[in-house]
Structures are given as structure tokens and as C-alpha cells.
Enzyme design. Structure first.
Site, PDB file in Angstrom:
ATOM      1  N   ASP A  31     -22.723  40.670  51.616  1.00 57.12           N
ATOM      2  CA  ASP A  31     -23.232  39.697  50.645  1.00 57.12           C
ATOM      3  C   ASP A  31     -22.762  38.312  51.076  1.00 57.12           C
ATOM      4  OD1 ASP A  31     -24.037  40.197  47.309  1.00 57.12           O
ATOM      5  OD2 ASP A  31     -23.661  38.184  48.094  1.00 57.12           O
ATOM      6  N   THR A  35     -25.409  34.021  45.436  1.00 55.05           N
ATOM      7  CA  THR A  35     -25.671  34.230  44.009  1.00 55.05           C
ATOM      8  C   THR A  35     -24.807  35.366  43.452  1.00 55.05           C
ATOM      9  OG1 THR A  35     -27.541  35.670  44.566  1.00 55.05           O
ATOM     10  CG2 THR A  35     -28.069  33.384  44.058  1.00 55.05           C
ATOM     11  N   GLY A  36     -24.214  36.148  44.309  1.00 53.63           N
ATOM     12  CA  GLY A  36     -23.356  37.248  43.858  1.00 53.63           C
ATOM     13  C   GLY A  36     -21.938  36.765  43.581  1.00 53.63           C
ATOM     14  N   TYR A 139     -42.541  35.091  45.075  1.00 59.94           N
ATOM     15  CA  TYR A 139     -41.511  36.136  45.104  1.00 59.94           C
ATOM     16  C   TYR A 139     -42.149  37.516  45.333  1.00 59.94           C
ATOM     17  CZ  TYR A 139     -38.386  39.625  43.105  1.00 59.94           C
ATOM     18  OH  TYR A 139     -37.655  40.760  42.893  1.00 59.94           O
ATOM     19  N   LYS A 143     -41.946  40.225  48.653  1.00 60.22           N
ATOM     20  CA  LYS A 143     -41.496  41.630  48.535  1.00 60.22           C
ATOM     21  C   LYS A 143     -42.595  42.587  49.024  1.00 60.22           C
ATOM     22  CE  LYS A 143     -37.316  41.460  46.686  1.00 60.22           C
ATOM     23  NZ  LYS A 143     -36.146  42.289  47.026  1.00 60.22           N
TER      24      LYS A 143
END
Ligand code: UDP
Length: 330
Positions: A31, A35-36, A139, A143
Site C-alpha cells: 500500500d 488513501t489507506g 472510474y 475498472k
């Protein structure tokens, strides 16, 4: 197995990592912490801080990795319209580089976090995996592009590589012990926003449109508990480990409960669970929102043997509420 979870410091990734650890697997979290949160990485997992594409060779090249759960992504619909490059690079380019690294290092399996946003505005409900894919935002388009890429890599790899794309509907709730839940710096999701009202962190909740063609005029979504979602990842890995990926080596599965709840029903559930009146006001529709998104989860049930355990909306909200209160209490 030894498994790598990308995005394992985020909401879904951290809960997946915890479920894998609980099942006795060794877990490496990758990571970049953009954002984590470092403290969301379950203890017992090894954390490698870095961009997935940059560190993939180092992590996978060490050998012995049995599979990757790829949750790391850019995932804000609104931002994806304003900053498309961030999404095409962050979601598509990064995943292609990960796929190349998987092939180089002969990692045999991948589970990918895909999304209901790949379908766009559905023609029928519930949505099956055969429904047309016409994403209404960048988005979802990124994906979908990754789902296609994975399919072609898997098809070209014969039996050496198998993959499952899990198309998440509305992930909600929290994992109880240790407490792992939704902690976005920019919060856009309905349930955590409504709970912020109950916590006194915002004055009211805006309802994005009350003139949708639904029973009460507000949008309908399929809310799935994050623990049920995480279990599906373990089942997908099991299926791949048994060599039971379908012809072509790539399975696409929706993950939802198959039941829709409207925005008003969610707000009512939050009022019941929190005991707070939660003021709400009607606001204009949000760009790119489909009116109804409900999954057919028949394939996940049939192919993975998945059966969600926490389908009750009040239970999902109650777990999110416990998490929100524990965060607010510091
Ligand atoms: N929503 C809303 N007010 C908000 C946030 C969301 O009315 O402040 C609605 C949104 O229009 C959608 C539903 O709640 O119909 C779920 O939105 P969310 O962003 O949680 O998930 P999405 O379905 O967009 O992935």
C-alpha cells in the site's frame, strides 16, 4: 498460502487481509498509504509501503507468493471525471504492470476488486454478469478496462494463471475485532455520511434526488457487509487453488445481497440504530448516479459457494455505527 493484498491499508483490503490471517494464511500488504492508513493494516501482516507497480517485482520476485488480491485503486467517481489521468494510470496502467509482474514471477492466481460501476445504467434488475457494460463514469470505465485486460492475460496463460474479478455493489458495515471500517479522508458514501450526522459532525444529510422511478423516489442500492465481501475473496482464491477457474481462466462475479434499499430506507435504518433524528433534505441528483443498482448474486453463490451472512440492513448499519463511534472516541 502466502498472499499479497494490495491496498491492504484501505477499507476492503484491510478486512480481506484480516480474514486471510484468521484463515491461517501468510499475508503481505502492499500500500502506498495515499488513501489507506498504516494502523489499519492487520497485525500479523507484513507491510510493504510503495506503489503497486513499483514494488511488484520486489514483492513477487522473492518467490513463494501463491496469489494476489488486488484492492489498491483510485475509487472516487467525482474525482475520476476531473482527473481522468489519475484513474487511467492509477487503475489501468498500474494493474497492467502488476499483471506483467505476476506473469514474470509465475504467480498463479489473482482476485481483482471490480465494481458495479462497470455496468452503468442497467436495463434490467437484478443485474447479472451478462448485462451490458456501459459505465457512466471514468472510474467504472477504468475498472472495466482492467477486467478485459485480466481476461486476455488469463486466456493467453492456459492453466498457469487464473483470475476472479469481483464486482462489488455497495460495500458497508465494519469488521468487529479488530475494528476495521470505512475511514476515507474525502467521504462520499451514504452510510458513513449519515452516521456523521448522528455523531454531530455534520448538520444534515443531502438526499440526491427524490424523483427517481423507485417506490419512494430515492435511489436504490444493494448494500453488502464488508465481512461477507471479504469471505468471497477467500472463496475465490480457493476456487482458483482447486484449478476450477472457468474456460479461459477468468471468472467475473457480482457481489451484492440481491436486495435493494432506498436512500430513505438507509436513513431510517440509521435513525433506528443510532436513536438520532438525523435531519435530511432533498438535493439535486448527483451526476452519473443510476437510479437502481441491485446485484444478482446467483453466480457467486453457484460458482464460489458464497452465502452472505449479514444481509440485514440494521445489522450492517449497527456495525458501521460501532466503528464510527469508536473512531470518534479516538
Ligand atoms: N447518496 C445521497 N446522499 C449522499 C451520498 C449518497 O443521497 O450524501 C446516495 C447516492 O445518490 C446513491 C446512494 O446514496 O444513490 C449510495 O451512494 P454511495 O456514494 O454510498 O455509493 P454509490 O452507489 O455511488 O457507489
Amino acid at each position: 498460502m502466502t498472499l499479497v493484498v494490495t491496498g491492504g491499508a484501505g477499507y476492503v483490503g484491510s478486512v480481506c487481509a484480516q480474514h486471510l490471517l484468521d484463515a491461517g494464511h501468510d499475508v503481505v500488504v502492499v500500500d502506498d498509504l495515499s488513501t489507506g492508513h498504516e494502523d489499519a493494516v492487520p497485525s500479523g501482516a507484513r507491510l510493504v509501503v510503495g506503489d503497486v507497480a513499483e514494488v511488484a517485482d520486489e514483492v513477487l520476485g522473492a518467490g513463494g507468493v501463491d496469489g494476489v488480491i488486488h484492492c489498491a485503486a483510485r475509487s472516487l467517481v467525482g474525482e475520476s471525471a476531473e482527473k481522468p489521468a489519475k484513474y487511467w494510470h492509477g487503475n489501468v496502467v498500474t494493474t497492467i504492470r502488476l499483471l506483467d509482474a505476476l506473469r514474470r514471477h509465475e504467480v498463479p492466481r489473482l482476485v481483482f476488486s471490480s465494481t458495479a460501476a462497470t455496468y452503468g445504467e442497467p436495463e434490467t434488475s437484478p443485474i447479472t454478469e451478462d448485462a451490458p457494460t456501459r459505465p457512466t463514469n471514468t472510474y467504472g470505465a477504468t475498472k472495466l478496462a482492467v477486467d478485459h485486460a485480466i481476461g486476455t492475460y488469463a486466456a493467453a496463460s492456459g492453466r498457469a494463471f487464473g483470475a476472479v474479478s469481483l464486482r462489488y455493489f455497495n460495500v458497508a458495515g465494519a469488521h468487529a475485532a479488530p475494528t476495521l471500517g470505512e475511514r476515507h479522508t474525502v467521504e462520499t458514501h451514504l452510510i458513513p455520511l449519515v452516521l456523521q450526522v448522528a455523531l454531530g459532525q455534520r448538520d444534515e444529510i443531502a438526499i440526491f434526488g427524490d424523483d427517481w422511478p423507485t417506490a419512494d423516489g430515492t435511489c436504490v442500492r444493494d448494500y453488502i457487509h464488508v465481512d461477507d465481501l471479504a469471505e468471497a475473496h477467500l472463496l475465490a482464491l480457493d476456487l482458483l487453488a482447486r484449478g476450477e477457474a472457468p474456460e479461459g481462466g477468468h471468472l467475473v462475479c457480482n457481489l451484492g445481497n440481491g436486495t435493494g434499499f432506498s436512500v430513505l430506507e438507509v436513513i431510517e435504518a440509521c435513525r433506528r440504530v443510532t436513536g438520532h433524528p438525523i435531519p435530511a433534505r432533498v438535493a439535486p441528483r448527483r451526476t452519473g448516479d443510476p437510479g437502481v443498482l441491485v446485484a444478482s448474486s446467483a453466480r457467486a453463490r453457484d460458482e464460489l459457494g458464497w452465502k452472505p451472512a449479514h444481509t440485514d440492513l440494521d445489522r450492517i448499519v449497527a456495525d458501521a455505527w460501532d466503528f464510527a463511534r469508536s473512531r470518534a472516541a479516538g
